[in-house]
Design an enzyme around this catalytic site. Sequence first.
Site, PDB file in Angstrom:
ATOM      1  N   ASN A  15      92.339 174.007 -48.850  1.00  0.00           N
ATOM      2  CA  ASN A  15      91.022 173.900 -49.477  1.00  0.00           C
ATOM      3  C   ASN A  15      90.372 172.643 -48.908  1.00  0.00           C
ATOM      4  O   ASN A  15      90.693 171.533 -49.325  1.00  0.00           O
ATOM      5  CB  ASN A  15      91.198 173.790 -51.002  1.00  0.00           C
ATOM      6  CG  ASN A  15      89.882 173.537 -51.712  1.00  0.00           C
ATOM      7  OD1 ASN A  15      88.815 173.650 -51.111  1.00  0.00           O
ATOM      8  ND2 ASN A  15      89.949 173.191 -52.988  1.00  0.00           N
ATOM      9  N   LYS A  17      87.409 171.673 -49.226  1.00  0.00           N
ATOM     10  CA  LYS A  17      86.332 171.129 -50.086  1.00  0.00           C
ATOM     11  C   LYS A  17      85.113 170.824 -49.211  1.00  0.00           C
ATOM     12  O   LYS A  17      84.851 171.559 -48.272  1.00  0.00           O
ATOM     13  CB  LYS A  17      86.841 169.913 -50.870  1.00  0.00           C
ATOM     14  CG  LYS A  17      88.178 170.216 -51.557  1.00  0.00           C
ATOM     15  CD  LYS A  17      88.584 169.200 -52.561  1.00  0.00           C
ATOM     16  CE  LYS A  17      89.912 169.610 -53.183  1.00  0.00           C
ATOM     17  NZ  LYS A  17      90.344 168.764 -54.259  1.00  0.00           N
ATOM     18  N   HIS A  99      87.934 176.630 -59.431  1.00  0.00           N
ATOM     19  CA  HIS A  99      88.561 175.350 -59.091  1.00  0.00           C
ATOM     20  C   HIS A  99      88.140 174.309 -60.127  1.00  0.00           C
ATOM     21  O   HIS A  99      87.013 174.348 -60.627  1.00  0.00           O
ATOM     22  CB  HIS A  99      88.143 174.909 -57.680  1.00  0.00           C
ATOM     23  CG  HIS A  99      88.902 173.710 -57.223  1.00  0.00           C
ATOM     24  ND1 HIS A  99      88.544 172.440 -57.607  1.00  0.00           N
ATOM     25  CD2 HIS A  99      90.021 173.588 -56.468  1.00  0.00           C
ATOM     26  CE1 HIS A  99      89.417 171.577 -57.086  1.00  0.00           C
ATOM     27  NE2 HIS A  99      90.327 172.254 -56.393  1.00  0.00           N
ATOM     28  N   GLU A 101      87.124 171.419 -59.900  1.00  0.00           N
ATOM     29  CA  GLU A 101      85.879 170.701 -59.580  1.00  0.00           C
ATOM     30  C   GLU A 101      84.666 171.558 -59.947  1.00  0.00           C
ATOM     31  O   GLU A 101      83.628 171.034 -60.351  1.00  0.00           O
ATOM     32  CB  GLU A 101      85.883 170.291 -58.100  1.00  0.00           C
ATOM     33  CG  GLU A 101      86.820 169.102 -57.899  1.00  0.00           C
ATOM     34  CD  GLU A 101      87.538 169.055 -56.558  1.00  0.00           C
ATOM     35  OE1 GLU A 101      87.086 169.687 -55.600  1.00  0.00           O
ATOM     36  OE2 GLU A 101      88.579 168.365 -56.493  1.00  0.00           O
ATOM     37  N   GLU A 170      96.692 174.272 -61.022  1.00  0.00           N
ATOM     38  CA  GLU A 170      96.310 172.958 -60.510  1.00  0.00           C
ATOM     39  C   GLU A 170      96.029 172.023 -61.684  1.00  0.00           C
ATOM     40  O   GLU A 170      94.909 172.004 -62.216  1.00  0.00           O
ATOM     41  CB  GLU A 170      95.058 173.083 -59.639  1.00  0.00           C
ATOM     42  CG  GLU A 170      95.265 173.927 -58.404  1.00  0.00           C
ATOM     43  CD  GLU A 170      94.348 173.483 -57.266  1.00  0.00           C
ATOM     44  OE1 GLU A 170      94.858 173.213 -56.175  1.00  0.00           O
ATOM     45  OE2 GLU A 170      93.133 173.383 -57.483  1.00  0.00           O
ATOM     46  N   GLY A 176      93.992 165.313 -56.070  1.00  0.00           N
ATOM     47  CA  GLY A 176      93.411 164.195 -55.321  1.00  0.00           C
ATOM     48  C   GLY A 176      93.832 162.837 -55.824  1.00  0.00           C
ATOM     49  O   GLY A 176      93.233 161.821 -55.477  1.00  0.00           O
ATOM     50  N   SER A 214      97.874 167.305 -55.136  1.00  0.00           N
ATOM     51  CA  SER A 214      98.578 166.258 -54.375  1.00  0.00           C
ATOM     52  C   SER A 214      99.827 166.757 -53.645  1.00  0.00           C
ATOM     53  O   SER A 214     100.795 166.010 -53.485  1.00  0.00           O
ATOM     54  CB  SER A 214      98.914 165.061 -55.274  1.00  0.00           C
ATOM     55  OG  SER A 214      97.723 164.450 -55.733  1.00  0.00           O
TER      56      SER A 214
HETATM   57  P1  PGA Z   1      94.666 167.802 -53.432  1.00  0.00           P
HETATM   58  O1  PGA Z   1      93.649 168.966 -53.887  1.00  0.00           O
HETATM   59  O2  PGA Z   1      95.765 168.465 -52.637  1.00  0.00           O
HETATM   60  O3  PGA Z   1      93.843 166.866 -52.619  1.00  0.00           O
HETATM   61  O4  PGA Z   1      95.188 167.188 -54.688  1.00  0.00           O
HETATM   62  C1  PGA Z   1      94.119 170.226 -54.276  1.00  0.00           C
HETATM   63  C2  PGA Z   1      92.967 171.094 -54.697  1.00  0.00           C
HETATM   64  O5  PGA Z   1      92.019 170.567 -55.301  1.00  0.00           O
HETATM   65  O6  PGA Z   1      92.943 172.314 -54.448  1.00  0.00           O
END
Ligand code: PGA
Length: 252
Positions: A15, A17, A99, A101, A170, A176, A214
């Site tokens: 992903n 983003k 997601h 976000e 998640e 993140g 992460s």
């Molecule tokens: P990350 O993001 O691996 O940077 O924690 C995962 C995601 O948001 O799909």
Amino acid sequence: MVRLTRMETRRLVANWKMNLPPEGIEQFVASLQKAAGGLQLGIAPPFPFLPVLVSAAAHREDLVIGAQNCSDRESGAFTGEVSAGMLTSIGAEFVIVGHSERRHLFGEDSVLVGRKARIAADSGLRPLVCVGEQEQSRENGETEVVLEEQLRGLVEGFGELPANLLLAYEPVWAIGTGKVATPEIASETHASIRAIVERLTSGGTQVSILYGGSVSPDNADALVNAGGIDGFLVGGASLSSSKFNAIAAVFG
Ligand code: PGA
């Protein structure tokens, strides 16, 4: 050793983003090692870069390309939206919906997420639906309540879940942040999600569940060996082909 769960195919999805890999898209794809052991690779770039990724993946059976979001409408006066049908028409094969976000920064609720997943599936895309609790909810012991609410929106969006549905667990506190869920937490929560889905659909629905939050070359092996984890959805570490390859290697 990797313990296989219900679904034979494991998946590793990038992903990106609102980012691109610093090494460049062509270089990134050229550097991706061929996935072994039934692993399916996926990349979800920002919308404008879908066509270039679709062409780059055209000769790779181990790589599928998808979007990070889609509209819950088919077409019309919805400025800034992109329909699932448009994504199918340019060769996208999956779409991430719900997601955290999107849920927390853009106010998408579980009913909207369910509608998006439904229209995605109806348009021929594989929906990759994310669920996960915030830190406060986990601390309050409310993880299952949150997951159930999110999954209920999904089940209601469909009536019956499509066979090609993918889920991603998640935990919001792990996205993140570098604060990955322990293999035990990830494995236990995947089991809870399976139990909730079975309850909400009166049994019989087997879903494939990826873990995200992460994931890195340092923790991927322990996570995949925890059991019940059918692959990963990776943000930060997916912007480097060498890290992405290193994560893929744990499935080999
Ligand atoms: P990350 O993001 O691996 O940077 O924690 C995962 C995601 O948001 O799909």
